[in-house]
Design an enzyme around this catalytic site. Sequence first.
Site, mmCIF file in Angstrom:
data_model
loop_
_atom_site.group_PDB
_atom_site.id
_atom_site.type_symbol
_atom_site.label_atom_id
_atom_site.label_comp_id
_atom_site.label_asym_id
_atom_site.label_seq_id
_atom_site.Cartn_x
_atom_site.Cartn_y
_atom_site.Cartn_z
ATOM 1 N N SER A 116 43.734 32.136 38.089
ATOM 2 C CA SER A 116 42.589 31.609 38.848
ATOM 3 C C SER A 116 41.473 32.645 38.932
ATOM 4 C CB SER A 116 43.024 31.190 40.267
ATOM 5 O OG SER A 116 43.978 30.167 40.195
ATOM 6 N N LYS B 243 36.084 31.495 45.437
ATOM 7 C CA LYS B 243 37.467 31.985 45.469
ATOM 8 C C LYS B 243 38.130 31.595 44.144
ATOM 9 C CE LYS B 243 38.172 32.182 50.469
ATOM 10 N NZ LYS B 243 38.921 31.613 51.620
ATOM 11 N N GLU C 181 44.699 26.982 39.740
ATOM 12 C CA GLU C 181 46.153 26.872 39.746
ATOM 13 C C GLU C 181 46.700 26.161 40.975
ATOM 14 O OE1 GLU C 181 48.135 30.671 38.068
ATOM 15 O OE2 GLU C 181 46.292 31.291 39.056
#
Lengths: 342, 158, 455
Positions: free
Chosen positions: A88, A288, A292
């Site tokens: 991520s 952020k 995933e």
Amino acid sequence: MAKLRGTGIAAVNYPTGMNLGGDPSQALIHATTTGTFVISLSSTDLGQGLKTVIAQIGAETLGVPFENVLIDTADTDTGPHCMGTFASRATHRVGNAVIMAAKEARKAMLEVAAEELEVSPDDLDTDGKGNIFVKGSPERKIDITSLALAAHFKYGRTISGRGMYIKPKSPVDPETGKMDPDSTEAHACVVAEVEVDTETGEVTVISLKSAYEVGRQVNPALVHGQIVGGAFMGMSHALYETTAPYYPSPDHAPGSFSEYIIPGPHELPHIESVVLEYPSVNGPYGVKGVGEMTANAPIPAIVNAVSNAIGVRLTEYPITPEKILRALEKSPKVKQLAENRS
Amino acid sequence: MPSRIVAFNLNGRDVEVMVKPLTTLQTVLREHLHLTATKSGCRQGGCGTCTVLVNGEPMLSCLLPVEDIAGQKVVTLEGITPIEGLHPIQQAFFDNYAIQCGYCSPGVIMVIKALLDRNPNPTRQEIMDAIAGNVCRCTGYEPILRAAEDAARRLQSA
Amino acid sequence: MSEVASEVIREMKREFKVVGKSVPRRDGIGHVTGKTVYVDDISFPGMLHLKMVRSPIHHGIIRNVDFSEAEKVPGFVRVLTHRDVPKNIYTILCLIGVGPDEEPVLAVDRVLYKGEPIAAIVAETEEAAMEAVSRVKLDLEELPAVFDVEEALKPDAPILKPWGTNYFIYEGHHCRRVRFGDVEKGFAQADYIIEEVYNTSPIEHAPTETTACVAKPEPDGRYTVYTNTQALFFTMDNTALILQVPFSKLHFVGGTVGGGFGGKVDVITEPIATLAAMKTGRPVKFKYTREEEMRVSSTRSAWRMYFKDGVMKDGRIIARKVISYADSGAYNRHTPYAVTKHAANIAGPYTIPNVYIDAYCVYTNRQPASAMRGFGVTPASFAVECQMDKIAETIGMDPWEIRFINAYRNGDMRPHQKVVEDATLIEVMKAAAELVGHKLPEHLLKMHSWDREKA
């Protein structure tokens, strides 16, 4: 035979990025003679939309239209280093690198504009529509094509920028496990509603309703795409998928899509979500990560919902019909139903 | 066994190919004619990425010996893509974000094309039945269903 | 406030022109028209095809490999064995200091899983390569195999690794450890001890596009490799190390992937295809069949997790001890790091003052596991969230309340000694409850993540 309904929740965190050996990515930006900005990378788009969100971040920081920004990826001869698309990390790391590069390119762009408009660079701003104007008097402006031509052919200046972002390596303390393995945490809470057929052991996921908090959404439609696609994959993991149906036995390993069971459109539950935005301090514009985690939370939510439906706690996935039928033999709810009938 | 010539109509044009017996239509399209919109996800008939239309019906080109379609009409995704702009089904997929990695998209779009050609106003159930043989690992199908419904509306109002 | 933080906050508050907008996908037109070029769509005149001779057994000694019949297949070009690979034994994460090297590109004298590559055959067509592979005669001596993570750690298990254990060694320890607070003291104080064992299954990424690359010799003596790897430089650098060629000899091109999910970071097709291009002077394509993608490519690892929690009557979890076993399959790939990430997340988004974790990376005779969407966190989240429901049921508390009571807040310390700074668990729970129409009691609605309400 009966259909038992149940509800389950799961609340999760998900870390952004990694740091094993450091976790860097770079970006280079240059303007062409006519004011197209090329962002050169070696990053990979897996389908999540990296090429799109990076162009958005680049355009935002440069202050130029989205259409004026091209993404050139991925080529190791022309694109600077990127660790890769996993953990991520891509929007966070590459986005930060692009912001740094774009700030440098923007500075060069404003310096040239300042000479053309005979003002200080500090007095200038961009309108995001392709012009650089004097703050307070928007009629005094220059379009980026004229500006880039002037930079190239009149001043001999490059409009370019270099960007790098690294999450530095944090070695793990082997005794205590003390470590700093990631950059920020996104969060989600998923509520699953299921129906269990006590005759066949089949589970129908009726709905997956979720709240996600992912920092800034660069592109809400693409974030939504991750949430829906992840919910479906999570459901698939929870109920169907395995390469070892009788683990630990290695037998019956599937070799095709007819043997490896993945649900199809008929199994699509009602999916609904809200997205909260609490920007992170270290992400590009507060990003952020969302790639995933969307597949994580649905798994325990569904397993908890099935446990709730049948009154027996399930502790593994996938919960195939066979496992559910075995669990139903211990179910107080099924026992009760049988007693009521007799 | 020696190769032989097979003639068929591809995207409105008559073509002839020289193939060994049992060469699949997928191989002919991708490797002989270099039309790579038709994908190759499994060559087992399991993923739907190689779907093309044969006389208007969706078929898995990876399982289809090209001899079997001699003289027939084959349409691939290249055949419905306008020189400029997009086919209304393609536009609906684009606008509804019904694509992520894009590898299943050509097969799914061909299935929807066949469906809407014979049933211009399908129910959601009928759309699900039509694409049940197409594996999409990214989107969770929901945007694909929305795109198909949107495409039906666009074609009807066109 | 730091300069960086204040600049970030200024950026947060600004009006955005493009960020936050659902602009169309940049690659969307290519995808809906089928014009996007994936690796399998790339071919060159004179291109050869590579197929692997694979182990039909889970564990065994290679006594002999006979290629004589394979060489007679029309279109056969050449075979590659471990002797052709300059640095045959490698480990993917060696670039960042993980070792020792332990996976062969091509098996030397032993196979550790069914499907392990023993030799590569290069031929004029894919069909010829497959035909030649089917004619290779393997003389193997089958050895006992182990498939269960706990069986693999027993003293009588067949040992799979040259260093004499079936587990990865973390800086001298047989597992990744987390030690925080005093877990035994916590158990002694707890009103309830709640134990459970959680299991997950190995899972296939199943991207619609299988793993593939094309390696092509260039006029300047370099090699261009078109690949669907998720990590371009990582794959190129590993390829250069395995082939012992200067990094500048290689040029990797990619960026478009037909589904990854973590399954395309293994550096598995590029080194051997590039070697084949070097040895033949021709472009070489190596594309996994669907069967290889399912049975040979890495999976999400299976996990077994033993949980023991000490819980107070009011719902606070005050101690947690977890023993986790990740089934890495026959080789490392990315599992040693998945275990570390797992260990950092086994308390979930909750504050637990006493935590003890032993997380093992265990080798079995299974196809190697590796990275997949969620990595070591997926099993952790699964076990933690099922355990939360079990705790709620055991102590007679609402499953929402147990999560609110234990939710971490900004400023809390996590078991791996990282301070929480971006917490929003309480906020997403409140939003989810509202979405489903679940009325939360007032004392939970008053909570938030940025500090802790006074008792």
